[in-house]
Each structure stands twice: as structure tokens, then as C-alpha cells.
Design a protein around this motif. Structure first.
Motif, PDB file in Angstrom:
ATOM      1  N   SER A   2      46.590 -24.738  70.773  1.00  0.00           N
ATOM      2  CA  SER A   2      46.098 -24.823  69.223  1.00  0.00           C
ATOM      3  C   SER A   2      45.386 -25.952  68.854  1.00  0.00           C
ATOM      4  O   SER A   2      45.817 -27.018  69.423  1.00  0.00           O
ATOM      5  CB  SER A   2      47.391 -24.368  68.523  1.00  0.00           C
ATOM      6  OG  SER A   2      48.108 -25.212  68.026  1.00  0.00           O
ATOM      7  N   GLY A 112      40.677 -19.887  55.768  1.00  0.00           N
ATOM      8  CA  GLY A 112      41.130 -19.425  56.867  1.00  0.00           C
ATOM      9  C   GLY A 112      42.098 -20.003  57.794  1.00  0.00           C
ATOM     10  O   GLY A 112      42.954 -20.892  57.098  1.00  0.00           O
ATOM     11  N   THR A 113      42.079 -19.897  58.998  1.00  0.00           N
ATOM     12  CA  THR A 113      43.129 -20.689  59.859  1.00  0.00           C
ATOM     13  C   THR A 113      42.388 -21.303  60.979  1.00  0.00           C
ATOM     14  O   THR A 113      41.366 -21.153  61.025  1.00  0.00           O
ATOM     15  CB  THR A 113      44.236 -19.544  60.466  1.00  0.00           C
ATOM     16  OG1 THR A 113      43.405 -18.759  61.205  1.00  0.00           O
ATOM     17  CG2 THR A 113      45.031 -18.896  59.540  1.00  0.00           C
ATOM     18  N   GLU A 115      42.509 -20.599  63.895  1.00  0.00           N
ATOM     19  CA  GLU A 115      42.110 -19.486  64.806  1.00  0.00           C
ATOM     20  C   GLU A 115      40.889 -18.568  64.518  1.00  0.00           C
ATOM     21  O   GLU A 115      40.272 -18.145  65.171  1.00  0.00           O
ATOM     22  CB  GLU A 115      43.287 -18.848  65.259  1.00  0.00           C
ATOM     23  CG  GLU A 115      44.380 -19.449  66.092  1.00  0.00           C
ATOM     24  CD  GLU A 115      45.409 -20.400  65.214  1.00  0.00           C
ATOM     25  OE1 GLU A 115      45.568 -20.095  63.965  1.00  0.00           O
ATOM     26  OE2 GLU A 115      45.872 -21.481  65.854  1.00  0.00           O
ATOM     27  N   SER A 116      40.942 -18.604  62.890  1.00  0.00           N
ATOM     28  CA  SER A 116      39.802 -17.734  62.401  1.00  0.00           C
ATOM     29  C   SER A 116      39.322 -18.292  61.247  1.00  0.00           C
ATOM     30  O   SER A 116      40.306 -18.426  60.376  1.00  0.00           O
ATOM     31  CB  SER A 116      40.243 -16.449  62.405  1.00  0.00           C
ATOM     32  OG  SER A 116      39.514 -15.515  61.696  1.00  0.00           O
ATOM     33  N   PHE A 117      38.358 -18.932  61.048  1.00  0.00           N
ATOM     34  CA  PHE A 117      37.980 -19.628  59.785  1.00  0.00           C
ATOM     35  C   PHE A 117      36.679 -19.059  59.276  1.00  0.00           C
ATOM     36  O   PHE A 117      35.578 -18.666  60.085  1.00  0.00           O
ATOM     37  CB  PHE A 117      38.054 -21.013  60.025  1.00  0.00           C
ATOM     38  CG  PHE A 117      36.885 -21.449  61.141  1.00  0.00           C
ATOM     39  CD1 PHE A 117      35.507 -21.810  61.055  1.00  0.00           C
ATOM     40  CD2 PHE A 117      37.546 -21.454  62.475  1.00  0.00           C
ATOM     41  CE1 PHE A 117      34.932 -22.059  62.090  1.00  0.00           C
ATOM     42  CE2 PHE A 117      36.738 -21.790  63.663  1.00  0.00           C
ATOM     43  CZ  PHE A 117      35.465 -22.386  63.532  1.00  0.00           C
ATOM     44  N   HIS A 118      36.311 -19.407  58.172  1.00  0.00           N
ATOM     45  CA  HIS A 118      34.953 -19.234  57.486  1.00  0.00           C
ATOM     46  C   HIS A 118      34.624 -20.524  56.602  1.00  0.00           C
ATOM     47  O   HIS A 118      35.276 -21.189  56.286  1.00  0.00           O
ATOM     48  CB  HIS A 118      34.787 -18.258  56.429  1.00  0.00           C
ATOM     49  CG  HIS A 118      35.117 -16.841  56.748  1.00  0.00           C
ATOM     50  ND1 HIS A 118      34.544 -15.829  56.858  1.00  0.00           N
ATOM     51  CD2 HIS A 118      36.583 -16.189  57.062  1.00  0.00           C
ATOM     52  CE1 HIS A 118      35.000 -14.849  57.332  1.00  0.00           C
ATOM     53  NE2 HIS A 118      36.343 -15.102  57.302  1.00  0.00           N
ATOM     54  N   GLN A 135      31.068 -18.255  60.398  1.00  0.00           N
ATOM     55  CA  GLN A 135      32.109 -17.348  60.882  1.00  0.00           C
ATOM     56  C   GLN A 135      32.525 -17.916  62.182  1.00  0.00           C
ATOM     57  O   GLN A 135      31.734 -18.083  63.070  1.00  0.00           O
ATOM     58  CB  GLN A 135      32.281 -15.988  60.754  1.00  0.00           C
ATOM     59  CG  GLN A 135      31.862 -15.593  59.480  1.00  0.00           C
ATOM     60  CD  GLN A 135      31.818 -14.070  59.256  1.00  0.00           C
ATOM     61  OE1 GLN A 135      32.577 -13.428  60.140  1.00  0.00           O
ATOM     62  NE2 GLN A 135      30.903 -13.399  58.511  1.00  0.00           N
ATOM     63  N   GLY A 136      33.792 -18.253  62.401  1.00  0.00           N
ATOM     64  CA  GLY A 136      34.179 -18.678  63.696  1.00  0.00           C
ATOM     65  C   GLY A 136      35.607 -18.397  64.080  1.00  0.00           C
ATOM     66  O   GLY A 136      36.419 -18.060  63.351  1.00  0.00           O
ATOM     67  N   LEU A 137      35.971 -18.909  65.245  1.00  0.00           N
ATOM     68  CA  LEU A 137      37.282 -18.791  65.715  1.00  0.00           C
ATOM     69  C   LEU A 137      37.401 -19.925  66.780  1.00  0.00           C
ATOM     70  O   LEU A 137      36.700 -20.297  67.587  1.00  0.00           O
ATOM     71  CB  LEU A 137      37.418 -17.423  66.331  1.00  0.00           C
ATOM     72  CG  LEU A 137      36.738 -16.828  67.724  1.00  0.00           C
ATOM     73  CD1 LEU A 137      37.258 -17.299  68.916  1.00  0.00           C
ATOM     74  CD2 LEU A 137      36.402 -15.375  67.360  1.00  0.00           C
ATOM     75  N   ALA A 139      39.660 -20.488  70.424  1.00  0.00           N
ATOM     76  CA  ALA A 139      40.291 -19.931  71.300  1.00  0.00           C
ATOM     77  C   ALA A 139      40.176 -20.669  72.754  1.00  0.00           C
ATOM     78  O   ALA A 139      38.878 -21.003  73.029  1.00  0.00           O
ATOM     79  CB  ALA A 139      40.197 -18.377  71.474  1.00  0.00           C
ATOM     80  N   GLY A 145      31.294 -19.319  67.296  1.00  0.00           N
ATOM     81  CA  GLY A 145      31.092 -18.529  66.133  1.00  0.00           C
ATOM     82  C   GLY A 145      29.589 -18.491  65.899  1.00  0.00           C
ATOM     83  O   GLY A 145      28.942 -18.635  66.875  1.00  0.00           O
TER      84      GLY A 145
END
Length: 184
Positions: A2, A112-113, A115-118, A135-137, A139, A145
Motif C-alpha cells: 500500500s 477518498g482513500t 486505493e481509490s481517490f478523487h 479520478q484515480g487508484l 494498485a 487514473g
């Protein structure tokens, strides 16, 4: 793995920043959907995993560094001279890089977090600043994103040819896929 809190940098040595265009109009069959790569850019991110709202992002792009990578569709394949002409039009007529040598993004809100954010922020293109949402992630040790950019919101008239029969859609998609390097 992470993502951890800290300050990070990124750019073309750690990932890609791509612009995808699509075509419309009666003459759309003659044109190409383009993938354009930004070859000179840099970014800085401060990530606070405990309080994402305290995170921030800035990116600076050299608009003169846009290079056409692929062109799909069209009646005939995209040639090297087509690529050069498109790049010249982008620099001289669309982005006016002589007067506006940088495109910048500065975040104003992150949620967001990890792992998944704006991310909302101010995007300045050709001297005009407007709010945009990314928007993104996170991993596999990569941050990926996209953002939809409606050119006319920045005063950019989408490219057209053949008396308007062939034109680019007003909305283009910006996609990124980067690895983050911790700042020293």
C-alpha cells in the motif's frame, strides 16, 4: 503493497501521461482518433494516508512536448508528416505554446482513500484556469487514473477540417500511469 504517507515526485521517467482524442462530424471517417503523449512533465504529491484531505498534488506540463503516438481509424494510415502537422497545429494554433509555455494543475481538494481517490484542482491551459476532477487508484505500486477535459471550457475551439465536416470531439481524456519516487 500500500502507499505510505510522504512526499513523492514523478514524471516521464516513472510513467506516462497520455491524451486521447476522438473525432466526430460527417467527415469523421477521414480522420483519426489520436493518442498523444506528453514527453516533458513533472509532478509532486504529498500524501497523508490518515487524512487524505491534507494531501496535495501539483503537475507542470510542457505543452510543446506533445507527440502523436498513434492514430486509429481513418481512411488511410497516419503518416509521419501527418503527425508532424498535427503536432505543429497543437503547438501553434490550439495551445499557443509561445505565449503559454506551461500547463499546470494544482489540487484544491482530495478525498477518498489511497486505493481509490478523487482530486479536484485548478487546471490552467493557454492562460485559462478551470476546475477539473481527476479520478484515480493505487494498485501494484502504480497510480493510475484519468480526467475528462472539455476543451471549450478553456476557450479552446476543437480542431476541425474540411469546412467543419471533420472535427475533434470537444471532450478529450487525459490518462496517467505512474510510479511514485519518494523525495529525498
Amino acid at each position: 503493497m500500500s502507499i505510505t504517507a510522504g512526499s513523492y515526485t514523478f514524471g516521464p521517467d516513472s510513467g506516462r501521461l497520455l491524451i486521447h482524442t476522438t473525432r466526430t462530424g460527417l467527415g469523421a471517417k477521414a480522420g483519426h482518433d489520436l493518442t498523444i503523449e506528453v514527453t516533458r512533465w513533472s509532478g509532486d504529491a504529498t500524501i497523508d494516508t490518515a487524512a487524505p484531505a491534507n494531501s496535495s498534488l501539483t503537475i507542470e506540463i510542457d505543452p510543446g512536448s506533445l507527440e502523436v503516438r498513434t492514430g486509429t481509424g481513418g481512411i488511410k494510415p497516419l503518416t509521419d508528416s501527418d503527425r508532424e502537422e498535427i503536432e505543429r497545429i497543437i503547438r501553434e494554433k490550439i495551445l499557443n505554446t509561445g505565449r503559454h509555455p506551461a500547463i499546470t494543475f494544482r489540487s484544491t481538494r482530495v478525498d477518498g482513500t489511497a486505493e481509490s481517490f478523487h482530486i479536484e484542482g485548478d487546471l490552467t491551459i493557454a492562460g485559462v484556469t478551470r476546475l477539473v476532477t481527476v479520478q484515480g487508484l493505487f494498485a501494484d505500486d502504480r497510480v493510475r487514473g484519468s480526467a475528462a477535459i472539455v476543451q471549450s471550457r478553456w476557450g479552446i475551439r476543437p480542431y476541425s477540417a474540411f469546412f467543419g465536416a471533420l472535427k475533434l470531439n470537444d471532450e478529450v481524456e487525459v490518462r496517467f500511469d505512474v510510479g511514485l519516487a519518494a523525495k529525498d
